[in-house]
Design an enzyme around this catalytic site. Structure first.
Site, PDB file in Angstrom:
ATOM      1  N   ARG A   1      -4.097   3.472  -0.360  1.00  0.00           N
ATOM      2  CA  ARG A   1      -5.437   3.723  -0.286  1.00  0.00           C
ATOM      3  C   ARG A   1      -5.963   3.248   0.973  1.00  0.00           C
ATOM      4  NH1 ARG A   1      -3.622   1.767  -5.304  1.00  0.00           N
ATOM      5  NH2 ARG A   1      -4.193   3.087  -7.013  1.00  0.00           N
TER       6      ARG A   1
ATOM      7  N   LYS B   1      -5.778  -1.826  -6.427  1.00  0.00           N
ATOM      8  CA  LYS B   1      -6.830  -1.242  -7.072  1.00  0.00           C
ATOM      9  C   LYS B   1      -6.523  -2.050  -8.573  1.00  0.00           C
ATOM     10  CE  LYS B   1      -8.955   2.572  -9.086  1.00  0.00           C
ATOM     11  NZ  LYS B   1      -8.976   4.029  -9.318  1.00  0.00           N
TER      12      LYS B   1
ATOM     13  N   ARG C   1      -4.090  10.986   0.113  1.00  0.00           N
ATOM     14  CA  ARG C   1      -2.907  10.731  -0.940  1.00  0.00           C
ATOM     15  C   ARG C   1      -2.900  11.771  -1.862  1.00  0.00           C
ATOM     16  NH1 ARG C   1      -2.262   5.615  -3.282  1.00  0.00           N
ATOM     17  NH2 ARG C   1      -3.223   6.197  -5.154  1.00  0.00           N
TER      18      ARG C   1
ATOM     19  N   HIS D   1       0.207   4.188  -8.977  1.00  0.00           N
ATOM     20  CA  HIS D   1      -0.590   4.535 -10.130  1.00  0.00           C
ATOM     21  C   HIS D   1       0.310   4.061 -11.303  1.00  0.00           C
ATOM     22  CE1 HIS D   1      -2.388   8.578  -8.426  1.00  0.00           C
ATOM     23  NE2 HIS D   1      -3.074   7.435  -8.160  1.00  0.00           N
TER      24      HIS D   1
END
Length: 417
Positions: free
Chosen positions: A248, A275, A342, A365
């Site tokens: 990110r 995140k 991404r 993720h």
């Protein structure tokens, strides 16, 4: 036959003078004015406790703050409770306890408790955003309300004006956050069920918005634009670094030299930068191309804390929006943002039929399956390394004919801006 007390009058109360000892003046039916030796006058209600038959005194307050009429009204209410075999003093204590508990269990208080837990699972910046949205849009309406009393209709009512402004995404986020707080109240035993679980169904769903990105076949054009762009070397290196590592924008901009392990060829991003920080540190395998980028920028920042230092204050990192602003100046306004790099990597890798689980792990993720998630974190590093090596080689191939900073043939030399 019991003696009937003569009702008190205000003049009689006011003329009552203190004596050497406390004494009482009766108004009848258990109500007394106690005149203390120090001059204070207060109301006492004497009654017989239901079932036990014992005598008990209950304070009705101090005169004249509580006047004669007020004291008689309190006596009337106490007799109503006694007629139902309810101890008025115990009832008063229970009402006070409930009110105190309701205040402690207000939506605001429960939200702050929930945020202490939530903040361990998200970044500090995101936690601040969550709290700000609730303070601005929710607390003014239901902040003081006990969570057990909240109803769907009252919550939907104060959200309607936000919907009327066209802020569908804001409504969606608020419904999600309100429900997380209410679910927390259920899980901590404060309420039995969450009555607000379906409030989102009262509003129109927002149209899905995808962050701007480019198609895989447009990667060579991006590399050409990057090679000729009038941007600083640190910014260009940052964009290539983010492109190759698939991280990110904020994670790339805040990268530190201390996070690089050249022996194992890895970059470990601490959990608190991620995140979803409860998923632990994220280890990024370094490819020959990303190692080349580090070699390239080392003369610029190798003696500093951050790999990509800020221009004005090199002791800190470059702005997390630097890559976005550079892409905009390069002509990619509304067609590509830094985060879209991404998506570009994900689309390309999926088209080449790499294992979806490995791609998701490369992108950090979180897998919804906790068992598989634990497996991914331990076993997927080498599988991710193969994917990352292919991706970096693919990016380098797309830059053929251009001056890519990640060129592995070592022919580039550092030049000053």
């Amino acid at each position: 036959m019991p003696r009937v007390a003569t009702p008190l009058t205000d003049s009689k109360i006011q003329s009552a003078k203190p004596r050497e000892k406390d004494y009482k003046l009766s108004d009848g039916r258990g109500l007394h004015l106690r005149v203390r030796a120090g001059g204070t006058k207060d109301w006492i209600f004497r009654y017989q406790v239901p079932f036990s038959g014992t005598r008990k005194d209950m304070s009705f307050g101090i005169y004249p703050t509580v006047g004669l009429a007020d004291a008689r009204e309190k006596r009337k209410n106490a007799h109503k409770l006694l007629s139902k075999d309810i101890d008025p003093k115990s009832h008063k204590a229970e009402v006070k306890r409930t009110a105190t508990q309701d205040k402690a269990n207000s939506f605001t208080c429960i939200t702050l408790d929930w945020l202490r837990v939530k903040s361990t699972k998200v970044t500090a910046k995101y936690a601040v955003q969550i709290e700000a949205s609730l303070r601005n849009h929710v607390f003014p309406h239901i902040g003081k309300r006990p969570v057990k009393e909240l109803t769907p209709s009252e919550v939907i009512e104060f959200l309607r004006p936000i919907e009327a402004k066209g802020s569908k995404e804001t409504i969606k986020r608020l419904c999600q956050r309100i429900n997380e707080v209410m679910d927390y109240a259920v899980n901590t035993g404060l309420i039995d069920i969450n009555p607000l679980s379906k409030i989102h169904k009262a509003f129109l769903s927002p149209n899905p918005k995808h962050l701007p990105t480019i198609k895989p076949e447009e990667l060579p054009q991006l590399m050409q634009s990057l090679s000729t762009a009038s941007i600083k070397l640190v910014t260009r290196t940052l964009i290539e670094w983010q492109l190759h590592t698939m991280v990110r924008p904020s994670e790339a901009a805040t990268a530190k030299w201390s996070e690089i392990d050249l022996d194992n060829q890895t970059w470990t991003i601490p959990a608190d930068k991620m995140k979803k920080k409860n998923n632990g540190d994220h280890v990024v395998p370094l490819t020959p191309q990303t190692l080349a980028l580090l070699d390239f920028i080392k003369p610029i920042s190798g003696h500093r804390e951050f790999i990509f230092p800020a221009d004005r204050n090199p002791k800190t990192h470059t702005n997390t929006q630097t890559a976005n602003m550079a892409l905009k100046r390069m002509g990619y306004h509304k067609t590509l943002v830094a985060h879209g790099l991404r998506s570009l990597a994900s689309t390309t890798l999926n088209e080449r039929a790499f294992a979806p689980d490995v791609i998701e792990a490369c992108l950090a993720h979180i897998d919804s399956n906790s068992v598989r998630r634990a497996y991914n974190r331990t076993d997927y590093l080498e599988r991710r390394r193969k994917v990352m090596n292919w991706w970096s080689a693919h990016v380098e191939q797309a830059a053929t004919g251009n001056m890519s900073l990640a060129n592995t043939n070592k022919t580039l030399r550092l030049i000053n801006n």
